[in-house]
Design a protein around this motif. Structure first.
Motif, PDB file in Angstrom:
ATOM      1  N   THR A 119       0.822  -1.202   0.000  1.00 36.07           N
ATOM      2  CA  THR A 119       0.000   0.000   0.000  1.00 36.07           C
ATOM      3  C   THR A 119       0.855   1.251   0.000  1.00 36.07           C
ATOM      4  O   THR A 119       1.948   1.265   0.573  1.00 36.07           O
ATOM      5  CB  THR A 119      -0.936   0.024   1.217  1.00 36.07           C
ATOM      6  N   SER A 156      -4.809  -4.869   5.630  1.00 37.52           N
ATOM      7  CA  SER A 156      -4.947  -4.839   4.179  1.00 37.52           C
ATOM      8  C   SER A 156      -4.306  -3.613   3.552  1.00 37.52           C
ATOM      9  O   SER A 156      -4.309  -3.459   2.333  1.00 37.52           O
ATOM     10  CB  SER A 156      -6.430  -4.897   3.794  1.00 37.52           C
ATOM     11  N   ASP A 210      -5.364  -0.511   4.203  1.00 35.32           N
ATOM     12  CA  ASP A 210      -6.335   0.567   4.214  1.00 35.32           C
ATOM     13  C   ASP A 210      -6.265   1.312   5.544  1.00 35.32           C
ATOM     14  O   ASP A 210      -5.707   0.821   6.515  1.00 35.32           O
ATOM     15  CB  ASP A 210      -7.751   0.030   3.997  1.00 35.32           C
ATOM     16  N   THR A 218      -8.500   2.860   8.586  1.00 34.46           N
ATOM     17  CA  THR A 218      -9.795   2.878   9.257  1.00 34.46           C
ATOM     18  C   THR A 218      -9.868   4.084  10.189  1.00 34.46           C
ATOM     19  O   THR A 218      -8.939   4.330  10.958  1.00 34.46           O
ATOM     20  CB  THR A 218     -10.024   1.587  10.063  1.00 34.46           C
ATOM     21  N   THR A 255     -13.660   3.300   6.302  1.00 28.68           N
ATOM     22  CA  THR A 255     -12.377   2.790   5.824  1.00 28.68           C
ATOM     23  C   THR A 255     -12.003   3.486   4.528  1.00 28.68           C
ATOM     24  O   THR A 255     -12.826   3.582   3.613  1.00 28.68           O
ATOM     25  CB  THR A 255     -12.426   1.273   5.604  1.00 28.68           C
ATOM     26  N   ARG A 297      -9.448   3.534   1.254  1.00 27.27           N
ATOM     27  CA  ARG A 297      -8.573   2.650   0.481  1.00 27.27           C
ATOM     28  C   ARG A 297      -7.766   3.483  -0.499  1.00 27.27           C
ATOM     29  O   ARG A 297      -8.321   4.303  -1.218  1.00 27.27           O
ATOM     30  CB  ARG A 297      -9.394   1.594  -0.254  1.00 27.27           C
ATOM     31  N   ARG A 311      -4.567   2.137  -6.254  1.00 25.72           N
ATOM     32  CA  ARG A 311      -3.586   1.059  -6.324  1.00 25.72           C
ATOM     33  C   ARG A 311      -3.014   0.848  -7.728  1.00 25.72           C
ATOM     34  O   ARG A 311      -2.843  -0.279  -8.155  1.00 25.72           O
ATOM     35  CB  ARG A 311      -4.231  -0.245  -5.850  1.00 25.72           C
TER      36      ARG A 311
END
Length: 456
Positions: free
Chosen positions: A117, A408, A410, A412, A441, A443, A446
């Motif tokens: 990420t 993951s 991300d 939160t 959340t 994201r 990507r």
């Protein structure tokens, strides 16, 4: 690099002092840790975009083996090469590079890895309902590798928490002063440095901005508006001062002296008092004394934080800690460990259990909510430091939200409690909160894989 054929050591070797690029040009800058030989091929990772290439030692067309990579090469016992890489951050793995039957290098994934990420490098703060994140990008010539992005959080009447689009605020990189003035060559001239590691530990200022470790600022102990408490950093590329802790108003040094715990709330500076178990406050920029509180500390505090009526003290991450309520004159037990204070609650790390804990204070939480409970997972990226505040989780001391990086990749954001709040006069703005818990959340986009720093 001088390459010799092991099977024919008597023959002249090949001197490599530049890396081929696209078969007809050369790069003078390269990293020996990310360069290896495999048969009659030179395998290397591009220093700009981390693409893995292979070039014939005897000259010829350059091949691309991997679009992206990170970390140095590791040589296998059978002569193969291993490196982290892939086609994009969703398809990331330990890659094994070997020679095919025709003698050309090929890469194949052997161990899948979690998605990479753009926020995995760390860098996080919350300030007046604004989420501030350090976001990584592939480096380009003349640009830094991390920049600050912001998202405005809002809470609807029905309790729905939403986040606005991320906006780019600017590069987090900084200038390193030259060793000579005026410089005589490139080695003595000022240079630009990318922001990584402790530079990414962000501290909210109360003005929807952040303070962090750069040349001329050092390690940020506390920040509020234009005021800072700073110490020399361990960044060896930056000139070191005299080692003192400084209180600053912008670039002006108001005072300096030995290191000690310090907290800023508006224009008030709090430090350990002259008597055991006390803390003292002075007004900035005058440094005029405004009062002393007996907070029940069992030591000379190593850390202090202040938010409104609440004073947090700690004897160190492994020692006792407490929160003193200046309104009720009550000392509140809280867990030990790295922590961040907010209005009416404290978030702390349980590193052993890999959890974030939240402690609601009496007279601030709703009925039955006082005490400590689990808030969420403690972010634990590879090779992360013990203290993850401002890197992988943060608390909004001005608005009440909490943010953390999840497994993951991300982010939160939670509003764990609600209560009207009055801001100190030097801090502008006012936000409202409902008496309920809600979360959202975020994201990251990507499309690209971050650079090598992303996994370390």
């Amino acid at each position: 690099m001088y390459v010799i054929d092991r099977d024919r050591p008597d023959r002249p070797g090949t001197l490599i002092d530049r890396l081929p690029d696209d078969g007809d040009s050369y790069k003078d800058e390269w990293n020996p840790n990310r360069t290896r030989t495999l048969g009659d091929w030179l395998v290397y990772a591009d220093w700009i975009d981390d693409t893995v290439h292979a070039a014939p030692l005897a000259g010829g067309k350059v091949r691309t083996l991997l679009p992206r990579s990170t970390s140095p090469f590791v040589s296998g016992q059978d002569g193969s090469l291993y490196i982290e890489g892939g086609s994009d951050k969703e398809h990331w793995a330990v890659q094994r590079i070997t020679l095919a039957e025709d003698g050309t290098p090929v890469a194949e994934p052997v161990v899948s890895l979690p998605p990479v990420t753009a926020w995995e490098v760390g860098g996080m703060a919350l300030d007046h309902g604004r989420l501030l994140l350090a976001t990584e990008r592939p480096a380009r010539p003349g640009e830094g590798s991390t920049f600050l992005t912001a998202s405005k959080l809002s809470l609807a009447a029905d309790g729905t928490l939403t986040a606005g689009p991320l906006k780019k605020l600017g590069d987090l990189g900084y200038e390193v002063p030259g060793s000579l003035d005026p410089p005589v060559d490139a080695m003595t001239a000022p240079s630009d440095a990318s922001c990584y590691e402790d530079c990414l530990r962000l501290t909210a200022t109360g003005e929807s901005a952040v303070a962090h470790n750069v040349c001329g600022v050092g390690h940020v102990v506390a920040a509020a508006g234009p005021y800072r408490v700073v110490r020399p950093s361990d960044q060896k590329i930056c000139p070191e001062g005299n080692g003192d802790q400084e209180v600053r108003d912008g670039d002006k040094v108001l005072s300096s002296g030995p290191w000690q715990a310090a907290a800023l709330w508006g224009s008030t500076l709090w430090t350990p008092g002259s008597k055991p178990g006390t803390v003292s406050a002075v007004s900035l920029p005058s440094l005029k004394e405004v009062g002393t509180e007996s907070v029940g500390a069992a030591c000379v505090p190593e850390e202090l934080q202040v938010v409104g009526r609440w004073i947090y003290w700690s004897c160190g991450p492994g020692g006792d800690a407490g929160v003193y309520d200046r309104t009720t004159k009550r000392l509140i037990d809280v867990p030990s460990g790295y922590a961040q204070l907010a209005d009416g609650y404290l978030v702390s790390q349980d590193t052993a259990a890999r959890k974030l804990l939240i402690t609601y204070f009496p007279d601030a939480a709703r009925a039955g909510r006082a005490g400590t409970r689990e808030l969420g997972p403690l972010p634990s990226p590879v090779r992360t430091p013990q203290d993850r505040r401002g890197l992988f989780w943060a608390v909004d001391r001005f608005d009440g939200a909490v943010a953390y990086l999840d497994a993951s990749g991300d982010v939160t954001v939670k509003r764990p409690r609600g209560r009207a709040f009055s801001f100190p006069g030097t801090l502008s703005g006012a936000l409202f909160m409902l008496a309920l818990a809600c979360a959202i959340t975020l994201r990251p986009a990507r499309p690209a894989v971050p650079r090598a720093h992303a996994r370390g």
